[in-house]
Design an enzyme around this catalytic site. Structure first.
Site, PDB file in Angstrom:
ATOM      1  N   ALA A  64       0.778  -1.267   0.026  1.00  0.00           N
ATOM      2  CA  ALA A  64       0.115  -0.093  -0.126  1.00  0.00           C
ATOM      3  C   ALA A  64       0.842   1.152   0.120  1.00  0.00           C
ATOM      4  CB  ALA A  64      -0.963  -0.097   1.259  1.00  0.00           C
ATOM      5  N   GLU A 105      -2.896 -12.752  -2.911  1.00  0.00           N
ATOM      6  CA  GLU A 105      -4.325 -12.838  -3.325  1.00  0.00           C
ATOM      7  C   GLU A 105      -4.678 -11.464  -3.439  1.00  0.00           C
ATOM      8  OE1 GLU A 105      -3.807 -14.399  -0.360  1.00  0.00           O
ATOM      9  OE2 GLU A 105      -3.892 -16.501  -0.912  1.00  0.00           O
ATOM     10  N   ASN A 146     -10.200  -5.215  -7.852  1.00  0.00           N
ATOM     11  CA  ASN A 146      -9.020  -4.130  -7.808  1.00  0.00           C
ATOM     12  C   ASN A 146      -8.115  -4.249  -8.951  1.00  0.00           C
ATOM     13  OD1 ASN A 146      -7.025  -2.712  -6.643  1.00  0.00           O
ATOM     14  ND2 ASN A 146      -6.631  -3.648  -4.769  1.00  0.00           N
ATOM     15  N   TYR A 177       0.672  -5.996 -10.697  1.00  0.00           N
ATOM     16  CA  TYR A 177       1.150  -7.121 -10.526  1.00  0.00           C
ATOM     17  C   TYR A 177       1.567  -7.674 -11.813  1.00  0.00           C
ATOM     18  CZ  TYR A 177      -0.945  -6.498  -5.829  1.00  0.00           C
ATOM     19  OH  TYR A 177      -1.014  -6.044  -4.684  1.00  0.00           O
TER      20      TYR A 177
HETATM   21  C1  LIG Z   1      -1.890  -0.577  -5.640  1.00  0.00           C
HETATM   22  C2  LIG Z   1      -1.061   0.341  -5.296  1.00  0.00           C
HETATM   23  C3  LIG Z   1       0.020   0.009  -3.983  1.00  0.00           C
HETATM   24  C4  LIG Z   1      -0.272   0.749  -6.344  1.00  0.00           C
HETATM   25  O1  LIG Z   1       0.808   1.750  -5.966  1.00  0.00           O
HETATM   26  P1  LIG Z   1       1.283   3.081  -6.870  1.00  0.00           P
HETATM   27  O2  LIG Z   1       2.383   3.657  -6.183  1.00  0.00           O
HETATM   28  O3  LIG Z   1      -0.077   4.147  -7.258  1.00  0.00           O
HETATM   29  O4  LIG Z   1       1.480   2.364  -8.334  1.00  0.00           O
HETATM   30  P2  LIG Z   1       2.668   2.784  -9.171  1.00  0.00           P
HETATM   31  O5  LIG Z   1       2.493   4.212  -9.543  1.00  0.00           O
HETATM   32  O6  LIG Z   1       3.680   2.054  -8.889  1.00  0.00           O
HETATM   33  O7  LIG Z   1       2.286   2.039 -10.581  1.00  0.00           O
HETATM   34  C5  LIG Z   1       2.807   1.011 -11.008  1.00  0.00           C
HETATM   35  C6  LIG Z   1       1.730   0.334 -12.050  1.00  0.00           C
HETATM   36  O8  LIG Z   1       0.314  -0.141 -11.445  1.00  0.00           O
HETATM   37  C7  LIG Z   1      -0.526   0.164 -12.213  1.00  0.00           C
HETATM   38  N1  LIG Z   1      -1.344   1.353 -11.982  1.00  0.00           N
HETATM   39  C8  LIG Z   1      -1.025   2.329 -10.837  1.00  0.00           C
HETATM   40  N2  LIG Z   1      -2.311   2.979 -10.674  1.00  0.00           N
HETATM   41  C9  LIG Z   1      -3.104   2.753 -11.744  1.00  0.00           C
HETATM   42  C10 LIG Z   1      -4.236   3.473 -12.284  1.00  0.00           C
HETATM   43  N3  LIG Z   1      -4.774   4.569 -11.437  1.00  0.00           N
HETATM   44  N4  LIG Z   1      -5.027   2.806 -13.009  1.00  0.00           N
HETATM   45  C11 LIG Z   1      -4.483   1.634 -13.606  1.00  0.00           C
HETATM   46  N5  LIG Z   1      -3.286   1.130 -13.507  1.00  0.00           N
HETATM   47  C12 LIG Z   1      -2.542   1.515 -12.417  1.00  0.00           C
HETATM   48  C13 LIG Z   1      -0.093   0.507 -13.660  1.00  0.00           C
HETATM   49  O9  LIG Z   1       0.374  -0.852 -14.059  1.00  0.00           O
HETATM   50  C14 LIG Z   1       1.309   0.885 -13.285  1.00  0.00           C
HETATM   51  O10 LIG Z   1       2.635   0.765 -14.231  1.00  0.00           O
HETATM   52  P3  LIG Z   1       2.400   2.143 -15.287  1.00  0.00           P
HETATM   53  O11 LIG Z   1       2.250   3.385 -14.713  1.00  0.00           O
HETATM   54  O12 LIG Z   1       3.816   1.829 -16.158  1.00  0.00           O
HETATM   55  O13 LIG Z   1       0.990   2.318 -16.085  1.00  0.00           O
HETATM   56  C15 LIG Z   1      -1.718   1.748  -4.781  1.00  0.00           C
HETATM   57  O14 LIG Z   1      -2.787   1.919  -5.398  1.00  0.00           O
HETATM   58  C16 LIG Z   1      -2.482   1.400  -3.359  1.00  0.00           C
HETATM   59  O15 LIG Z   1      -1.876   1.583  -2.194  1.00  0.00           O
HETATM   60  N6  LIG Z   1      -3.652   0.981  -3.325  1.00  0.00           N
HETATM   61  C17 LIG Z   1      -4.741   0.690  -2.377  1.00  0.00           C
HETATM   62  C18 LIG Z   1      -4.082  -0.474  -1.550  1.00  0.00           C
HETATM   63  C19 LIG Z   1      -4.342  -1.669  -2.438  1.00  0.00           C
HETATM   64  O16 LIG Z   1      -5.196  -2.033  -3.103  1.00  0.00           O
HETATM   65  N7  LIG Z   1      -3.277  -2.728  -2.298  1.00  0.00           N
HETATM   66  C20 LIG Z   1      -3.012  -3.928  -3.079  1.00  0.00           C
HETATM   67  C21 LIG Z   1      -3.786  -4.946  -2.216  1.00  0.00           C
HETATM   68  S1  LIG Z   1      -3.577  -6.535  -2.917  1.00  0.00           S
END
Ligand SMILES: CC(C)(COP(=O)(O)OP(=O)(O)OC[C@H]1O[C@@H](n2cnc3c(N)ncnc32)[C@H](O)[C@@H]1OP(=O)(O)O)[C@@H](O)C(=O)NCCC(=O)NCCS
Length: 149
Positions: free
Chosen positions: A75, A108, A113, A120
């Site tokens: 997260a 999982e 999501n 992933y």
């Molecule tokens: C999932 C999470 C950790 C991603 O972190 P983030 O720092 O925002 O993501 P990043 O900037 O590193 O993005 C990496 C990749 O994730 C995907 N991604 C990130 N934001 C996205 C969005 N808004 N829509 C679609 N894909 C997205 C893309 O594949 C992206 O690669 P790209 O930039 O080359 O397209 C963050 O959204 C989060 O904390 N979400 C809430 C908690 C959660 O759902 N955790 C996972 C539980 S299983």
């Protein structure tokens, strides 16, 4: 990633900030006790934080059991999302797990999501099976994903 960001292992003193990330990120956030137990009572647990100037931006956890790593959580604080920090956290965890002997990594994720699933997939994870009614808050199914390290 800019130089001011550092990765390090999670400590008990981090739990207050981790809970802020947790509450901003999940509908059923883990408790203080859950993180305490991971830090002190689970010999398989590895938790890393991403920090900038003493502020915790995000974290990632995994259980590493012999040659398999299971991601428990990843997260990032909402204001810091979309800057490749989640990706950096997971890449770091994959590299640490590999160094510790893991040959594969699983997790999982909620079937709805799509943001996390996209992250992933970008890092090579493939779809495994579905765990029906895995999430107790809304009985949502979990998609199992895995990658060879
Ligand atoms: C999932 C999470 C950790 C991603 O972190 P983030 O720092 O925002 O993501 P990043 O900037 O590193 O993005 C990496 C990749 O994730 C995907 N991604 C990130 N934001 C996205 C969005 N808004 N829509 C679609 N894909 C997205 C893309 O594949 C992206 O690669 P790209 O930039 O080359 O397209 C963050 O959204 C989060 O904390 N979400 C809430 C908690 C959660 O759902 N955790 C996972 C539980 S299983």
């Amino acid at each position: 990633m800019v130089d001011s960001f550092v990765f390090r292992h999670m400590k008990e003193e981090d739990i207050d900030q981790i809970l802020e990330v947790e509450h901003a990120s999940f509908t059923t956030p883990w408790s203080r006790e859950a993180f305490y137990n991971e830090i002190y009572n689970n010999k398989f647990a590895v938790y890393i934080v991403l920090e900038e100037y003493q502020k915790i931006i995000g974290y990632c956890g995994a259980w590493i059991v012999i040659d398999e790593a299971h991601v428990t959580n990843v997260a990032v604080l909402p204001d810091y999302r979309g800057k490749k920090l989640g990706e950096a956290l997971l890449r770091k965890m994959m590299s640490m797990a590999k160094d510790m002997g893991a040959r594969s990594m699983t997790l999982e994720v909620r079937v709805t999501n799509h943001v996390a699933q996209s992250l992933y997939r970008k890092l090579g994870f493939q779809n495994g099976g579905i765990r029906k009614n895995y999430y107790s808050d809304n009985q949502e199914d979990a998609l199992v994903m895995w990658v060879n390290l």
